[in-house]
Design a protein around this motif. Structure first.
Motif, short mmCIF file in Angstrom:
data_model
loop_
_atom_site.label_atom_id
_atom_site.label_comp_id
_atom_site.label_asym_id
_atom_site.label_seq_id
_atom_site.Cartn_x
_atom_site.Cartn_y
_atom_site.Cartn_z
N SER A 85 66.03 6.76 -2.82
CA SER A 85 66.24 5.58 -2.77
C SER A 85 65.85 5.42 -1.18
N GLU A 86 66.29 6.63 -1.10
CA GLU A 86 65.43 6.08 0.81
C GLU A 86 64.78 5.85 1.12
N LEU A 90 62.18 2.87 2.86
CA LEU A 90 61.73 3.34 4.40
C LEU A 90 59.78 2.47 3.81
N HIS A 91 59.73 3.62 2.55
CA HIS A 91 58.22 2.82 2.53
C HIS A 91 57.93 1.70 2.73
N ASN A 97 54.67 -2.91 4.88
CA ASN A 97 55.61 -4.17 5.92
C ASN A 97 53.82 -3.95 6.78
N THR A 98 54.62 -2.99 7.07
CA THR A 98 53.74 -3.30 8.83
C THR A 98 52.74 -3.60 8.45
N TYR A 99 52.00 -2.11 7.62
CA TYR A 99 50.24 -2.61 7.38
C TYR A 99 50.08 -4.02 7.37
N VAL A 100 51.03 -4.96 6.12
CA VAL A 100 50.41 -6.62 6.06
C VAL A 100 50.60 -6.85 7.45
N THR A 101 51.77 -6.69 8.19
CA THR A 101 51.96 -7.28 9.43
C THR A 101 51.29 -7.54 10.88
N ASN A 102 50.29 -6.20 10.72
CA ASN A 102 49.20 -5.98 11.57
C ASN A 102 47.54 -6.43 10.84
N LEU A 103 47.76 -6.83 8.93
CA LEU A 103 46.32 -7.27 8.59
C LEU A 103 46.57 -8.67 9.43
N GLU A 228 52.77 11.17 5.44
CA GLU A 228 53.95 12.62 4.94
C GLU A 228 55.42 11.50 5.10
N HIS A 229 55.01 10.00 5.38
CA HIS A 229 56.54 8.84 5.38
C HIS A 229 56.85 8.99 3.73
N ALA A 230 55.37 8.97 2.87
CA ALA A 230 55.76 9.27 1.23
C ALA A 230 56.92 10.63 0.99
N TYR A 231 57.21 11.22 1.56
CA TYR A 231 57.16 12.61 0.97
C TYR A 231 58.67 12.77 2.33
N TYR A 232 57.91 12.96 3.27
CA TYR A 232 59.23 13.85 3.86
C TYR A 232 60.38 14.06 3.84
#
Length: 265
Positions: A85-86, A90-91, A97-103, A228-232
């Motif tokens: 869940s964590e 985060l992902h 959400n960052t990709y959406v905002t920057n797009l 790495e943010h997908a699994y670290y």
């Protein structure tokens, strides 16, 4: 999902691989931008190819507005223990959400550059549009090709037939995709895609957030995110464990539906 279908249809309209699949915008703002851009692009101020690329980005919106973060089709803890869940929280809420905002920010800058006839500014935004647009598209596809463990299965049907026809066995397909995905250097994606020219399924990888269809012609069926943010949080730096575990939460119903749509059946 209608948003993803619209995203994918737009990629097929433009041969330029720098144009990611970006057509989920809604609201009056983008409609106004698109109309203003279209009017301006009729002038001779901007080179033809630059005008075409900019117009494609700005006029692809179905009804104006901004790209939005899509809701997940399941709870954040639904993929445990494969993905915690964590990690999902985060992902989805931070990274996607960052990709959406920057797009959205890049599209606003593009509109301003088009309106002022700033050719350098338009060209300078291509990288940001490709990266953030690809990140938005890739993640929208990714969330939908996952499902709680045991909720779907790969059964007899079009997908099974296509996998066997392309790889001989399901296990061989998994073996090839796992090996290619684990071997991605740095950050990127592993994909199972449909080749409309050969009518076969293929394994492919893309670096960073490069979207599959605009850069290879393959129609995405199944994607695995190996940033790495997908699994670290769950697997630290042991990417092979994450990729192997992901097979337990694949939504085979969605993958098959994408194949059927890709084949036009």
């Amino acid at each position: 999902d209608s948003n993803i279908q619209h995203l994918c249809s737009c990629a097929q309209r433009y041969a330029n691989p720098l144009l990611p699949l970006l057509s989920t915008m809604s609201g009056k703002a983008a409609a106004t931008s698109a109309l203003r851009a279209a009017a301006h692009l009729r002038s001779s101020i901007l080179p033809k190819e630059v005008s075409k690329a900019a117009a494609a980005y700005l006029s692809a919106a179905p009804s104006g507005g901004k790209h939005v973060l899509p809701d997940l089709p399941y709870d954040y803890n639904a993929l445990e223990p494969v993905i915690s869940s964590e990690t999902m929280t985060l992902h989805h809420t931070k990274h996607h959400n960052t990709y959406v905002t920057n797009l959205n920010a890049s599209l606003e800058k593009l509109d301003a550059a088009v309106s002022s006839g700033d050719v350098g500014g338009i060209i300078g935004l291509e990288g940001a549009l490709r990266f953030n647009g690809g990140g938005h598209l890739n993640h929208a596809l990714f969330w939908e090709n996952l499902a709680p463990k045991g909720s779907t299965e790969l059964k007899e049907g079009p997908l099974m037939d296509a996998i066997v026809g392309s790889f001989c066995t399901v296990e061989e397909m998994k073996k090839q995709m796992t090996a290619s995905t684990v071997a991605v250097q740095g950050s990127g994606w592993g994909w199972l895609g449909y080749n409309t020219k050969t009518a076969r399924i293929e394994v492919a990888t893309r670096p960073n957030q490069d979207p599959l269809q605009p850069t290879t012609g393959l129609i995405p069926l199944l994607g695995i995110d190996v940033w790495e943010h997908a699994y670290y949080v769950d697997y630290r730096n042991v990417r092979p464990d994450y990729v192997n575990a992901t097979w337990d939460v694949v939504n085979w119903d969605v993958v098959e539906a994408r194949l059927v749509a890709a084949k036009g059946e």
